[in-house]
Design an enzyme around this catalytic site. Structure first.
Site, mmCIF file in Angstrom:
data_model
loop_
_atom_site.group_PDB
_atom_site.id
_atom_site.type_symbol
_atom_site.label_atom_id
_atom_site.label_comp_id
_atom_site.label_asym_id
_atom_site.label_seq_id
_atom_site.Cartn_x
_atom_site.Cartn_y
_atom_site.Cartn_z
ATOM 1 C CE LYS A 73 38.622 34.815 49.707
ATOM 2 N NZ LYS A 73 37.337 34.688 50.050
ATOM 3 C CB SER B 189 40.217 31.398 47.822
ATOM 4 O OG SER B 189 41.482 31.679 46.591
ATOM 5 C CB ALA C 281 30.792 40.086 51.483
ATOM 6 C CE1 TYR D 25 41.345 37.120 48.591
ATOM 7 C CE2 TYR D 25 42.240 35.254 47.537
ATOM 8 C CZ TYR D 25 41.095 36.116 47.732
ATOM 9 O OH TYR D 25 39.985 35.860 47.011
ATOM 10 C CG PHE E 177 40.448 39.841 38.467
ATOM 11 C CD1 PHE E 177 41.360 38.835 39.628
ATOM 12 C CD2 PHE E 177 38.837 40.147 38.951
ATOM 13 C CE1 PHE E 177 40.417 39.530 40.923
ATOM 14 C CE2 PHE E 177 39.321 40.548 39.925
ATOM 15 C CZ PHE E 177 39.620 40.257 41.093
ATOM 16 N NE ARG F 161 31.622 46.751 51.200
ATOM 17 C CZ ARG F 161 32.650 47.418 50.523
ATOM 18 N NH1 ARG F 161 33.639 48.020 51.281
ATOM 19 N NH2 ARG F 161 33.485 47.028 49.220
ATOM 20 N NE ARG G 91 37.967 36.592 37.153
ATOM 21 C CZ ARG G 91 38.283 36.355 38.430
ATOM 22 N NH1 ARG G 91 38.045 37.542 39.786
ATOM 23 N NH2 ARG G 91 39.064 35.737 39.018
ATOM 24 C CG ASP H 123 32.324 33.491 42.297
ATOM 25 O OD1 ASP H 123 32.049 34.840 40.650
ATOM 26 O OD2 ASP H 123 32.859 33.804 43.108
ATOM 27 C CD GLU I 132 46.695 33.585 45.526
ATOM 28 O OE1 GLU I 132 46.814 32.865 44.126
ATOM 29 O OE2 GLU I 132 47.087 34.110 46.313
HETATM 30 O O1 G4F Z 1 43.500 37.164 37.381
HETATM 31 P P1 G4F Z 1 43.832 37.769 38.598
HETATM 32 O O2 G4F Z 1 44.849 38.177 38.891
HETATM 33 O O3 G4F Z 1 44.109 35.988 39.521
HETATM 34 P P2 G4F Z 1 44.719 35.304 41.005
HETATM 35 O O4 G4F Z 1 45.626 36.263 41.720
HETATM 36 O O5 G4F Z 1 44.847 33.712 40.600
HETATM 37 O O6 G4F Z 1 43.342 35.288 41.972
HETATM 38 C C1 G4F Z 1 42.288 35.152 41.837
HETATM 39 O O7 G4F Z 1 41.761 33.454 41.795
HETATM 40 C C2 G4F Z 1 41.940 33.465 43.328
HETATM 41 C C3 G4F Z 1 41.985 32.001 43.167
HETATM 42 O O8 G4F Z 1 42.564 30.933 43.086
HETATM 43 C C4 G4F Z 1 40.570 33.889 43.598
HETATM 44 F F1 G4F Z 1 40.645 33.829 45.184
HETATM 45 C C5 G4F Z 1 40.886 35.381 43.873
HETATM 46 O O9 G4F Z 1 40.131 36.221 44.536
HETATM 47 C C6 G4F Z 1 40.815 35.819 42.291
HETATM 48 O O10 G4F Z 1 39.812 35.556 41.789
HETATM 49 O O11 G4F Z 1 46.174 36.578 38.169
HETATM 50 C C7 G4F Z 1 46.127 35.367 37.597
HETATM 51 C C8 G4F Z 1 48.111 35.493 37.477
HETATM 52 C C9 G4F Z 1 48.898 35.555 38.614
HETATM 53 O O12 G4F Z 1 49.928 34.709 38.495
HETATM 54 C C10 G4F Z 1 49.275 36.861 38.241
HETATM 55 O O13 G4F Z 1 50.519 37.225 38.472
HETATM 56 O O14 G4F Z 1 47.838 36.247 36.277
HETATM 57 C C11 G4F Z 1 48.895 36.698 36.480
HETATM 58 N N1 G4F Z 1 49.577 37.797 35.472
HETATM 59 C C12 G4F Z 1 50.137 38.381 35.135
HETATM 60 N N2 G4F Z 1 49.936 39.376 34.458
HETATM 61 C C13 G4F Z 1 49.041 39.496 35.899
HETATM 62 C C14 G4F Z 1 48.898 40.092 34.914
HETATM 63 N N3 G4F Z 1 47.884 39.254 36.397
HETATM 64 C C15 G4F Z 1 46.952 40.320 36.601
HETATM 65 N N4 G4F Z 1 45.883 40.372 37.445
HETATM 66 N N5 G4F Z 1 47.408 41.296 36.245
HETATM 67 C C16 G4F Z 1 48.071 41.078 35.022
HETATM 68 O O15 G4F Z 1 49.029 42.079 34.322
#
Ligand code: G4F
Length: 324
Positions: free
Chosen positions: A151, A123, A79, A147, A186, A33, A182, A13, A125
């Site tokens: 937030k 967020s 941050a 987290y 994620f 940092r 990204r 971002d 979240e």
């Molecule tokens: O991409 P994620 O890790 O994003 P998450 O946890 O939704 O968080 C992101 O969005 C938030 C806004 O709502 C931000 F505040 C936060 O900082 C970040 O940017 O996971 C998304 C979904 C989850 O439900 C997770 O369980 O994907 C699912 N998932 C399934 N397999 C996975 C995986 N996530 C990740 N990271 N890795 C996997 O292998």
């Protein structure tokens, strides 16, 4: 020339906002940092146009002196420890940076430059085990992770500084926003990188966790425009920023693999290691206030976002393999 200070400028971002503000004629200052592993790759294309200054949200004095020195018109706070599952491993660090860091920054602004306008990255979240669908600015929070809890603190301390100290402080409640910049941890980027690797014969499977989780995914470039718009209004407010549409992780896999002419079912393996202890199953927001007050709309659709990310990963991997 208006001055903008961005914390977390090396992230997705921060880099998109820096691009946006430079194009608008801002002087852009990024707080970074000191770290042995800092990556500036997202800023390489604008490194001569921005100024970087060392500071840390864990250190109140460093933040006060940066605000005193630059006297920014606008401060954008990105941050944070932003990877949700990591917050279970490091709950205290997450609270210190993601929650108390906001208080330190607000306090520095109050002391050194109280007329600065402030944007806090809140967020979706915070809605966690969501109390209603879709979620709006009025929906009660029910965070499910350290987290999310951190937030919520950042969000409410922003509201409180606005109400108590009359500061121009806004909180953007952002739903998941993605892009070619990204981080690889994620899920969206993991999928597009994984699908591109498979297409190029560099991998033969992609291991993921819960494929049924649903998110409201938008394009980060659209979302930074909303942040800036919040700070241009007559009065500060809080805004949900989202597309209003929800897709599952499975849908995202299907769109990415389909685009490459592959069937995701042949390659995606569900792996318990990537499941979460307290999953947030469904997030989808209502962007009505942002549409009405800010005139904000998304420009990139879900399909365009997936294709943009897949194309970028294909190109990066092709370049990497050509140079090896
Ligand atoms: O991409 P994620 O890790 O994003 P998450 O946890 O939704 O968080 C992101 O969005 C938030 C806004 O709502 C931000 F505040 C936060 O900082 C970040 O940017 O996971 C998304 C979904 C989850 O439900 C997770 O369980 O994907 C699912 N998932 C399934 N397999 C996975 C995986 N996530 C990740 N990271 N890795 C996997 O292998």
């Amino acid at each position: 020339m208006p001055v903008a200070l961005i914390t977390g400028i090396t992230g997705q971002d921060g880099s998109y906002l820096a691009d946006f503000l430079l194009a608008k004629g801002y002087r852009v200052v990024g707080m970074v940092r000191r770290s042995s592993t800092l990556t500036f790759s997202r800023l390489a294309h604008i490194q001569d146009e921005i100024e970087l200054v060392q500071g840390d949200l864990h250190d109140q004095g460093s933040v006060v002196s940066i605000i005193e020195r630059y006297r920014p018109d606008e401060v954008y706070n990105f941050a944070a420890q932003s990877f949700v599952p990591m917050s279970w491993n490091q709950p205290v660090l997450t609270g210190d940076a993601t929650a108390l860091g906001v208080a330190r920054l607000l306090e520095a602004i109050r002391l050194a430059c109280p007329e600065a306008r402030f944007y806090q990255s809140s967020s979706s979240e915070m809605f966690g085990k969501a109390r209603e669908v879709p979620q709006s600015e009025e929906t009660p929070f029910y965070p499910r992770t350290p987290y999310g809890v951190a937030k919520v603190y950042g969000h409410w301390i922003t509201v409180n500084y606005r109400e108590k100290h009359d500061m121009f402080a806004c909180s953007g409640i952002l739903y998941n926003h993605e892009s070619p910049r990204r981080g690889l941890e994620f899920v969206t980027r993991k999928i597009t990188r994984g699908a591109a690797s498979i297409k190029l014969g560099l991998a033969d499977e992609l291991r993921l966790g819960n494929l049924e989780a649903r998110r409201d995914w938008g394009f980060a470039g659209d979302y930074v425009r909303a942040m800036w718009l919040m700070l241009q209004q007559d009065a500060p407010n809080d805004y949900v920023i989202c597309t209003g549409q929800t897709h599952s992780v499975r849908d995202f896999c299907q769109a990415a693999f389909d685009y490459l002419g592959l069937d995701y079912r042949d390659y995606v393996v569900q792996d318990q290691r990537f499941y979460r202890p307290a999953e947030v199953n469904l997030l989808v927001g209502d962007p009505q206030r942002a549409r009405e007050n800010l005139g904000w709309e998304t420009e990139v659709s879900f399909e365009e976002l997936v294709q943009m990310m897949v194309n970028n990963d294909l190109e990066l991997l092709e370049r990497k393999t050509a140079s090896e």
